[in-house]
Design an enzyme around this catalytic site. Sequence first.
Site, PDB file in Angstrom:
ATOM      1  N   THR A  14     -16.382   0.024   9.269  1.00  0.00           N
ATOM      2  CA  THR A  14     -16.992   1.207   9.891  1.00  0.00           C
ATOM      3  C   THR A  14     -18.413   1.437   9.419  1.00  0.00           C
ATOM      4  O   THR A  14     -19.260   1.912  10.164  1.00  0.00           O
ATOM      5  CB  THR A  14     -16.122   2.444   9.578  1.00  0.00           C
ATOM      6  OG1 THR A  14     -14.893   2.292  10.254  1.00  0.00           O
ATOM      7  CG2 THR A  14     -16.778   3.730  10.026  1.00  0.00           C
TER       8      THR A  14
ATOM      9  N   TYR B 208     -14.688   4.232  17.838  1.00  0.00           N
ATOM     10  CA  TYR B 208     -15.972   3.515  17.770  1.00  0.00           C
ATOM     11  C   TYR B 208     -15.676   2.029  17.577  1.00  0.00           C
ATOM     12  O   TYR B 208     -14.510   1.621  17.439  1.00  0.00           O
ATOM     13  CB  TYR B 208     -16.820   4.036  16.610  1.00  0.00           C
ATOM     14  CG  TYR B 208     -16.074   4.015  15.301  1.00  0.00           C
ATOM     15  CD1 TYR B 208     -15.389   5.145  14.856  1.00  0.00           C
ATOM     16  CD2 TYR B 208     -15.986   2.856  14.531  1.00  0.00           C
ATOM     17  CE1 TYR B 208     -14.663   5.115  13.691  1.00  0.00           C
ATOM     18  CE2 TYR B 208     -15.254   2.813  13.365  1.00  0.00           C
ATOM     19  CZ  TYR B 208     -14.589   3.951  12.944  1.00  0.00           C
ATOM     20  OH  TYR B 208     -13.850   3.930  11.794  1.00  0.00           O
TER      21      TYR B 208
ATOM     22  N   SER C  41     -11.674  -4.556   8.801  1.00  0.00           N
ATOM     23  CA  SER C  41     -10.969  -5.074   7.615  1.00  0.00           C
ATOM     24  C   SER C  41      -9.460  -5.198   7.795  1.00  0.00           C
ATOM     25  O   SER C  41      -8.789  -5.782   6.948  1.00  0.00           O
ATOM     26  CB  SER C  41     -11.266  -4.214   6.394  1.00  0.00           C
ATOM     27  OG  SER C  41     -10.566  -2.991   6.433  1.00  0.00           O
TER      28      SER C  41
ATOM     29  N   THR D 122     -12.651   0.189   5.604  1.00  0.00           N
ATOM     30  CA  THR D 122     -11.878   1.029   4.667  1.00  0.00           C
ATOM     31  C   THR D 122     -10.381   0.713   4.703  1.00  0.00           C
ATOM     32  O   THR D 122      -9.666   1.035   3.763  1.00  0.00           O
ATOM     33  CB  THR D 122     -12.064   2.512   5.015  1.00  0.00           C
ATOM     34  OG1 THR D 122     -11.594   2.735   6.350  1.00  0.00           O
ATOM     35  CG2 THR D 122     -13.521   2.916   4.873  1.00  0.00           C
ATOM     36  N   ASP D 123      -9.907   0.076   5.783  1.00  0.00           N
ATOM     37  CA  ASP D 123      -8.454  -0.096   5.917  1.00  0.00           C
ATOM     38  C   ASP D 123      -7.853  -0.964   4.819  1.00  0.00           C
ATOM     39  O   ASP D 123      -6.753  -0.689   4.349  1.00  0.00           O
ATOM     40  CB  ASP D 123      -8.114  -0.702   7.285  1.00  0.00           C
ATOM     41  CG  ASP D 123      -8.359   0.293   8.418  1.00  0.00           C
ATOM     42  OD1 ASP D 123      -8.242  -0.104   9.587  1.00  0.00           O
ATOM     43  OD2 ASP D 123      -8.696   1.451   8.100  1.00  0.00           O
TER      44      ASP D 123
ATOM     45  N   GLU E   6      16.931   1.812 -10.896  1.00  0.00           N
ATOM     46  CA  GLU E   6      17.739   1.893  -9.668  1.00  0.00           C
ATOM     47  C   GLU E   6      18.392   0.556  -9.307  1.00  0.00           C
ATOM     48  O   GLU E   6      19.055   0.430  -8.282  1.00  0.00           O
ATOM     49  CB  GLU E   6      16.844   2.340  -8.494  1.00  0.00           C
ATOM     50  CG  GLU E   6      16.466   3.808  -8.552  1.00  0.00           C
ATOM     51  CD  GLU E   6      17.679   4.724  -8.353  1.00  0.00           C
ATOM     52  OE1 GLU E   6      17.611   5.880  -8.791  1.00  0.00           O
ATOM     53  OE2 GLU E   6      18.692   4.255  -7.788  1.00  0.00           O
TER      54      GLU E   6
HETATM   55  N1  DAS Z   1     -10.946  -0.615  11.173  1.00  0.00           N
HETATM   56  C1  DAS Z   1     -11.499  -0.051   9.966  1.00  0.00           C
HETATM   57  C2  DAS Z   1     -11.814  -1.178   8.994  1.00  0.00           C
HETATM   58  O1  DAS Z   1     -12.634  -2.032   9.320  1.00  0.00           O
HETATM   59  C3  DAS Z   1     -12.759   0.692  10.137  1.00  0.00           C
HETATM   60  C4  DAS Z   1     -13.174   1.220   8.801  1.00  0.00           C
HETATM   61  O2  DAS Z   1     -12.644   2.257   8.455  1.00  0.00           O
HETATM   62  O3  DAS Z   1     -13.963   0.619   8.086  1.00  0.00           O
HETATM   63  O4  DAS Z   1     -11.263  -1.108   7.893  1.00  0.00           O
END
Ligand code: DAS
Length: 361
Positions: A44, A58, A91, A124-125, A318
Site C-alpha cells: 500500500t 485502491y 504482500s 502490511t498484510d 492441553e
Molecule cells: N494488500 C496489502 C499488502 O500489500 C496492501 C497493504 O496493506 O500494504 O499487504
Amino acid sequence: MTHQPTRRSMMALFGFMLFVAGAAQAEAPPARLANVTILATGGTIAGTGATSTTTVGYTAATVGVQALIKAVPELAKVAHVSGEQVFQIASENMDNEHWLTLAKRVNVLLAQSNVDGIVITHGTDTLEETAYFLDLVVKSRKPVVLVGAMRPSTALSADGPINLYNAVLLAASQEAVGKGVLVAMNDQIQAARDITKTNTSTLDAFRTPELGMLGYIQGSRPFFYRQSTRKHTIDTEFDVSALTALPQVDIVYGYANVGPVALDAFVAAGAKGIIHAGVGDGSLADKVLPALKAARAKGVLIVRASRVGQGILARNGEAKDDELDFVVADTLNAQKARILLMLALTRTGSSKEIQRMFYTY
Ligand code: DAS
C-alpha cells in the site's frame, strides 16, 4: 626569585585556551550522514487510489522506489538514501522464494562498509512475517527496518511518507544498532518477533499487544524504552546463504466442529511440518488428534500453537506433548511459528532441538 603569574596573565592564558578549543570544535568535521538503502517490495505504501478519499479498494504496488524517495525530500536531511526495487507486489503474494531473495540481498548489502542500514518498504498484510523471517536470518548488527502504510500514497493524510521518513531516520541511527529487525509504523518502534497486524484498515493496526512495543519516533529522533530478550540476527543458528528453497510448513486452524480434512490434505501434499493453531491454550479436538498422531508417525513435525494470539503455549498443558513428541510454540502466533519451524527444519528434524529453538528465538 620565581615569577608569580598575575591574575591578568592567567586570564589571558585561559582566554587563549578557550579560543583554541573553539577553533578545534569549529573545524571538527560534521557527523557523516548514514548511508541507508531502501529496498522496495510493493504494498500500500506504493499504492494508488482513484481519488484522494480512496482508502480501500485502491491498487497496491504501483509506485516505484525512486518516486517514493522523491516524494519525501526530507529524507536527505537524515541519511544518504539509495533505492532498489526488489519486487513490486502486494504482500499477500509474498512467498518463500521472495524471502530468500530479499534476505540474501540484505546480507550482501550489509556486508558492504558503505551501507549503514536498510529500510524495506512492504505491504502490511505479511509485513510481520517478513520482519520475523529477516530477524532470524540477517547476519549483521546494522539496523534493518520494515515499513508500510495503511493508506495509499494518493490518499488524504497518507501515512506512507512520514512512516518512510521515520523508518529511514531509525535505520540511520546508532540507537537501532544491535536491536534486531525493527518495524517503524505510526510513530512507533516495534520488534519483529512480537509485532502483529491487529486491524484490517486503521492507522494504528500494528501493535505488540501484551509484550509491548520498543519505543517511539518523535521530533526526528528514536526513543527506545525496551528491547527484545530473544536471540536474533547474528546470534541465531540459521543461515540462508546456500538455501534455494525452504521446507513446506502449513497451518491448520482449530474451531468448533473441526475435522482432519485440511490436516490430511497438507500431509498428503508433502508438508514437512504442521502448525496447529488450536483453540484456547492450543487444545486438540478428539476428531483431529488421530490425524496429528498419524502425521507425526510419518515424520511430520507438529507444533502446537494457539489461534488466540497472546500468551504462553504451555508444554504438556492441553496435550501430552512429551508422549506425542509434539513441540509447543511458546508465545509465537501461528504465522510466526511457521517461519521458525521452516528455518528449524533446515537445521534438524529433532523435536527436542526444535523445542529448544522455540524457547530461544
Ligand atoms: N494488500 C496489502 C499488502 O500489500 C496492501 C497493504 O496493506 O500494504 O499487504
